[in-house]
Design a protein around this motif. Structure first.
Motif, PDB file in Angstrom:
ATOM      1  N   ASP A   1      44.557  -5.453 135.613  1.00  0.00           N
ATOM      2  CA  ASP A   1      44.639  -4.382 134.954  1.00  0.00           C
ATOM      3  C   ASP A   1      44.065  -5.440 132.919  1.00  0.00           C
ATOM      4  O   ASP A   1      43.228  -5.029 132.305  1.00  0.00           O
ATOM      5  N   ALA A   2      44.186  -6.266 132.883  1.00  0.00           N
ATOM      6  CA  ALA A   2      44.177  -7.718 131.933  1.00  0.00           C
ATOM      7  C   ALA A   2      42.793  -7.424 131.757  1.00  0.00           C
ATOM      8  O   ALA A   2      41.603  -7.537 130.658  1.00  0.00           O
ATOM      9  N   TYR A   3      42.026  -7.871 133.343  1.00  0.00           N
ATOM     10  CA  TYR A   3      40.559  -7.729 133.310  1.00  0.00           C
ATOM     11  C   TYR A   3      39.618  -7.288 133.555  1.00  0.00           C
ATOM     12  O   TYR A   3      38.662  -7.182 132.700  1.00  0.00           O
ATOM     13  N   TYR A   4      40.096  -5.639 133.642  1.00  0.00           N
ATOM     14  CA  TYR A   4      39.257  -4.415 133.215  1.00  0.00           C
ATOM     15  C   TYR A   4      39.108  -4.244 131.518  1.00  0.00           C
ATOM     16  O   TYR A   4      38.653  -4.347 131.171  1.00  0.00           O
TER      17      TYR A   4
ATOM     18  N   ASN B   1      39.488  -6.724 129.581  1.00  0.00           N
ATOM     19  CA  ASN B   1      39.012  -7.455 128.193  1.00  0.00           C
ATOM     20  C   ASN B   1      37.690  -6.949 128.457  1.00  0.00           C
ATOM     21  O   ASN B   1      36.974  -7.546 127.623  1.00  0.00           O
ATOM     22  N   ILE B   2      37.215  -6.888 129.797  1.00  0.00           N
ATOM     23  CA  ILE B   2      35.411  -6.470 129.588  1.00  0.00           C
ATOM     24  C   ILE B   2      35.184  -5.675 128.888  1.00  0.00           C
ATOM     25  O   ILE B   2      34.159  -5.573 128.281  1.00  0.00           O
ATOM     26  N   ILE B   3      36.391  -4.597 128.618  1.00  0.00           N
ATOM     27  CA  ILE B   3      36.088  -3.391 127.597  1.00  0.00           C
ATOM     28  C   ILE B   3      36.382  -3.726 126.243  1.00  0.00           C
ATOM     29  O   ILE B   3      35.279  -3.851 125.707  1.00  0.00           O
ATOM     30  N   SER B   4      36.981  -4.703 125.986  1.00  0.00           N
ATOM     31  CA  SER B   4      37.355  -4.873 124.571  1.00  0.00           C
ATOM     32  C   SER B   4      35.811  -5.778 123.801  1.00  0.00           C
ATOM     33  O   SER B   4      36.009  -5.477 122.820  1.00  0.00           O
ATOM     34  N   THR B   5      35.757  -6.965 124.972  1.00  0.00           N
ATOM     35  CA  THR B   5      34.528  -8.401 125.062  1.00  0.00           C
ATOM     36  C   THR B   5      33.598  -7.146 124.226  1.00  0.00           C
ATOM     37  O   THR B   5      32.993  -7.447 123.536  1.00  0.00           O
TER      38      THR B   5
ATOM     39  N   PHE C   1      42.598   0.290 127.919  1.00  0.00           N
ATOM     40  CA  PHE C   1      41.921   0.790 128.549  1.00  0.00           C
ATOM     41  C   PHE C   1      42.689   1.286 129.607  1.00  0.00           C
ATOM     42  O   PHE C   1      41.937   2.104 129.941  1.00  0.00           O
ATOM     43  N   VAL C   2      43.412   1.046 130.252  1.00  0.00           N
ATOM     44  CA  VAL C   2      43.635   0.874 131.972  1.00  0.00           C
ATOM     45  C   VAL C   2      45.099   2.385 132.122  1.00  0.00           C
ATOM     46  O   VAL C   2      44.996   2.585 132.962  1.00  0.00           O
TER      47      VAL C   2
ATOM     48  N   SER D   1      43.209  10.846 133.939  1.00  0.00           N
ATOM     49  CA  SER D   1      44.205   9.379 134.688  1.00  0.00           C
ATOM     50  C   SER D   1      43.463   8.321 134.110  1.00  0.00           C
ATOM     51  O   SER D   1      42.313   8.021 133.688  1.00  0.00           O
ATOM     52  N   ALA D   2      43.873   7.400 133.042  1.00  0.00           N
ATOM     53  CA  ALA D   2      43.985   6.439 131.799  1.00  0.00           C
ATOM     54  C   ALA D   2      42.754   5.983 133.420  1.00  0.00           C
ATOM     55  O   ALA D   2      42.188   5.128 133.125  1.00  0.00           O
ATOM     56  N   GLN D   3      43.272   5.104 133.937  1.00  0.00           N
ATOM     57  CA  GLN D   3      43.123   4.572 135.132  1.00  0.00           C
ATOM     58  C   GLN D   3      41.827   4.294 135.107  1.00  0.00           C
ATOM     59  O   GLN D   3      40.885   3.826 135.126  1.00  0.00           O
ATOM     60  N   VAL D   4      41.684   5.357 136.220  1.00  0.00           N
ATOM     61  CA  VAL D   4      40.242   6.018 137.073  1.00  0.00           C
ATOM     62  C   VAL D   4      39.165   5.983 135.511  1.00  0.00           C
ATOM     63  O   VAL D   4      38.360   4.727 135.399  1.00  0.00           O
ATOM     64  N   ARG D   5      39.112   6.332 134.101  1.00  0.00           N
ATOM     65  CA  ARG D   5      38.652   7.245 133.340  1.00  0.00           C
ATOM     66  C   ARG D   5      38.017   4.690 132.864  1.00  0.00           C
ATOM     67  O   ARG D   5      37.169   4.343 132.478  1.00  0.00           O
ATOM     68  N   GLY D   6      39.544   4.249 132.974  1.00  0.00           N
ATOM     69  CA  GLY D   6      39.380   2.543 132.538  1.00  0.00           C
ATOM     70  C   GLY D   6      38.214   1.568 133.071  1.00  0.00           C
ATOM     71  O   GLY D   6      37.469   1.026 132.418  1.00  0.00           O
TER      72      GLY D   6
END
Length: 92
Positions: A4-7, A9-13, A23-24, A68-73
């Motif tokens: 989750d932290a990996y994803y 980080n990608i989105i926030s960056t 975001f997940v 699902s927030a996880q799928v969308r994130g």
């Protein structure tokens, strides 16, 4: 969770959003990322990425109906990764 932290980080960056957002797992945070996707004109690409996660073709923003927030994130993160690979000059 490390994944989750990996994803996140990608989105926030790439979308230049707060690193404190989840975001997940959080609907409101995913919504913020989706709004940024729309501002950048990446709706079509996002829907394609989202379609690959849900296994059905989604062609219109309002028709996504993926709760699902996880799928969308993860779909957002996948989109941003593909843009980064396609264009090394993508500005975060």
């Amino acid at each position: 969770m490390e994944e989750d932290a990996y994803y996140n980080n990608i989105i926030s960056t790439f979308l230049n959003l707060s690193t404190d957002l989840d975001f997940v797992n959080e609907q409101k945070d995913v919504k913020e990322a989706e709004e940024e996707i729309k501002k950048r004109g990446l709706e079509k690409e996002y829907l394609e990425s989202l379609s690959s996660f849900v296994g059905r073709k989604i062609t219109k923003w309002g028709h996504a109906q993926v709760k699902s927030a996880q799928v969308r994130g993860r779909a957002i993160a996948k989109l941003l990764q593909s843009l980064d690979k396609r264009d090394e000059n993508l500005e975060p």
